[in-house]
Design a protein around this motif. Structure first.
Motif, PDB file in Angstrom:
ATOM      1  N   TYR A   1      28.927  34.018 -25.054  1.00 43.78           N
ATOM      2  CA  TYR A   1      30.000  33.613 -24.150  1.00 43.78           C
ATOM      3  C   TYR A   1      29.402  33.262 -22.796  1.00 43.78           C
ATOM      4  O   TYR A   1      28.252  33.595 -22.484  1.00 43.78           O
ATOM      5  N   SER A   2      30.219  32.577 -22.008  1.00 41.61           N
ATOM      6  CA  SER A   2      29.811  32.176 -20.673  1.00 41.61           C
ATOM      7  C   SER A   2      31.040  32.095 -19.784  1.00 41.61           C
ATOM      8  O   SER A   2      32.096  31.628 -20.239  1.00 41.61           O
ATOM      9  N   PRO A   3      30.962  32.538 -18.529  1.00 41.41           N
ATOM     10  CA  PRO A   3      32.096  32.368 -17.622  1.00 41.41           C
ATOM     11  C   PRO A   3      32.249  30.896 -17.248  1.00 41.41           C
ATOM     12  O   PRO A   3      31.258  30.200 -17.010  1.00 41.41           O
ATOM     13  N   ILE A   4      33.495  30.402 -17.198  1.00 42.05           N
ATOM     14  CA  ILE A   4      33.715  28.996 -16.882  1.00 42.05           C
ATOM     15  C   ILE A   4      34.716  28.794 -15.740  1.00 42.05           C
ATOM     16  O   ILE A   4      34.915  27.669 -15.294  1.00 42.05           O
ATOM     17  N   SER A   5      35.332  29.858 -15.277  1.00 39.50           N
ATOM     18  CA  SER A   5      36.190  29.796 -14.093  1.00 39.50           C
ATOM     19  C   SER A   5      36.403  31.222 -13.619  1.00 39.50           C
ATOM     20  O   SER A   5      35.879  32.170 -14.223  1.00 39.50           O
ATOM     21  N   ALA A   6      37.185  31.392 -12.579  1.00 37.71           N
ATOM     22  CA  ALA A   6      37.406  32.731 -12.040  1.00 37.71           C
ATOM     23  C   ALA A   6      38.054  33.650 -13.069  1.00 37.71           C
ATOM     24  O   ALA A   6      37.813  34.865 -13.063  1.00 37.71           O
ATOM     25  N   ASP A   7      38.848  33.093 -13.974  1.00 34.17           N
ATOM     26  CA  ASP A   7      39.589  33.935 -14.917  1.00 34.17           C
ATOM     27  C   ASP A   7      39.435  33.537 -16.377  1.00 34.17           C
ATOM     28  O   ASP A   7      40.079  34.121 -17.245  1.00 34.17           O
ATOM     29  N   ARG A   8      38.573  32.546 -16.682  1.00 35.10           N
ATOM     30  CA  ARG A   8      38.419  32.094 -18.058  1.00 35.10           C
ATOM     31  C   ARG A   8      36.957  32.136 -18.488  1.00 35.10           C
ATOM     32  O   ARG A   8      36.035  32.042 -17.669  1.00 35.10           O
TER      33      ARG A   8
END
Length: 374
Positions: free
Chosen positions: A208-215
């Motif tokens: 997984y990877s973070p793609i926004s502040a909440d997603r």
């Protein structure tokens, strides 16, 4: 200047970046996109520093980074979530840019679409090229709606299954790599601050990877399952079943998803046009010329590098053929290296007991080599 009017076929990342880069240099650009709606799909994308550098050159980096999540390490984990290694990510875009950023692909495409319109590119949706005829100094194009146009150069940026590649006489075709990918966008757990990859579990790997502040963008790499599953609405229950055995944050994310969550499922394919990508005044670029497994997160970066360099060279001095020769001399060795290393990594992940297999080493070596100018 070798070209003054260019047709770009395909409105994805390659075509959009190319259209803006050409328009910035005073070229009259027409862009055609076969879809009647022009938008980015909703899953995530990892943008390495060299991709961010290309986005900066066409003026959309700041907008992308408003919502994206920069990070500078890749964590390799065991299937239960225990740490194997933490790898600093090389700054392939230079010292003044983040090494990596995770983003929603739709955010990236929205920024590019707005930039294309802002630079005066003529955009036509719901059509593509039907046929073409070349002469020494132009290419005449007939579109699928019966209209025509005359251009100094036509660039097929229509993806891995490019029709333009076939139309201009290039015979290379994509082939399955032997692995597939489940992808989903989910809520981002508070502890997620970088890309993390799980090895040693029941499938090839998960991550997984973070793609926004909440997603966040969450995936599972598996063997090729029934082709009827391919598409944007694979069952979440199947992804959960196939991912049983992975723990840590990955399991937490998958368990938190509503049961009706749609999952994107694809067989991974690769292609390389290992010869000049142009035929006279027609050519292909981006995924239409080279597409690699997404294991080193360089697919989009290679496409953007193509676009920026091509725009630079065909608006310089000298004849078009010389410009395209220089383009090939710079691009083909670089994309071949990325593709070959990505395929080697895929082979190691499919067969982890291969003598000498070292995924961390090949990822680091590949990214280190990309700190050199594109």
């Amino acid at each position: 200047m070798p070209v003054q009017k260019v047709l770009v076929v395909g409105g994805g990342i390659t075509g959009s970046v190319l259209s803006v880069a050409l328009a910035q240099r005073g070229v009259d650009v027409d862009l055609v996109e076969i879809s009647p709606r022009w938008f980015g799909v909703g899953h995530g994308i990892t943008l390495q520093g060299n991709a961010l550098k290309a986005l900066r050159s066409v003026g959309v980096l700041d907008r992308v980074l408003e919502r994206a999540v920069p990070f500078d390490v890749l964590r390799l984990l065991r299937a239960d979530g225990a740490l194997i290694a933490e790898l600093p990510t090389p700054r392939t875009g230079g010292p003044d840019l983040p090494p990596t950023a995770g983003a929603l692909r739709s955010d990236l495409q929205d920024a590019l679409c707005d930039a294309v319109h802002a630079h005066g590119v003529t955009v036509r949706l719901g059509l593509t090229v039907d046929r073409l005829e070349q002469s020494a100094d132009h290419v005449d194009v007939t579109f699928t709606d019966g209209t025509t146009g005359r251009y100094d150069l036509m660039v097929g940026a229509d993806g891995i299954n490019s029709r333009m590649r076939e139309l201009i006489g290039i015979t290379a075709r994509p082939a399955p790599v032997g692995m597939s990918i489940f992808r989903v966008v989910a809520e981002r757990p508070a502890e997620m601050v970088c890309h993390e990859v799980y090895y040693g579990g029941p499938r090839f790997k998960a991550g997984y990877s973070p793609i926004s502040a909440d997603r966040c963008y969450t995936y599972l790499l598996d063997e090729n399952l029934d082709a009827s599953l391919v598409g944007p609405r694979a069952p979440l229950a199947l992804m959960r079943e196939r991912g049983t055995g992975y723990g840590g944050t990955w399991a937490k994310i998958i368990a938190s998803l509503p049961d009706d969550t749609a999952v994107d499922y694809r067989w991974i394919e690769a292609v390389l046009v290992d010869e000049p990508w142009y035929r006279g005044r027609t050519m292909v670029a981006g995924d239409a010329a080279h597409a690699c497994p997404p294991l080193i997160a360089q697919g989009a970066a290679m496409c953007m590098e193509d676009a920026v360099l091509l725009a630079e060279l065909v608006t310089g001095d000298g004849p078009l053929e010389k410009a395209l020769d220089r383009f090939m001399a710079r691009r083909l060795p670089r994309v071949r290296m990325v593709l070959e290393n990505s395929l080697r990594l895929a082979e190691w992940e499919i067969h982890p007991d291969t003598p000498g297999a070292d995924p961390a080493r090949i990822m680091s070596e590949t990214l280190d080599s990309l700190t050199a100018a594109a």
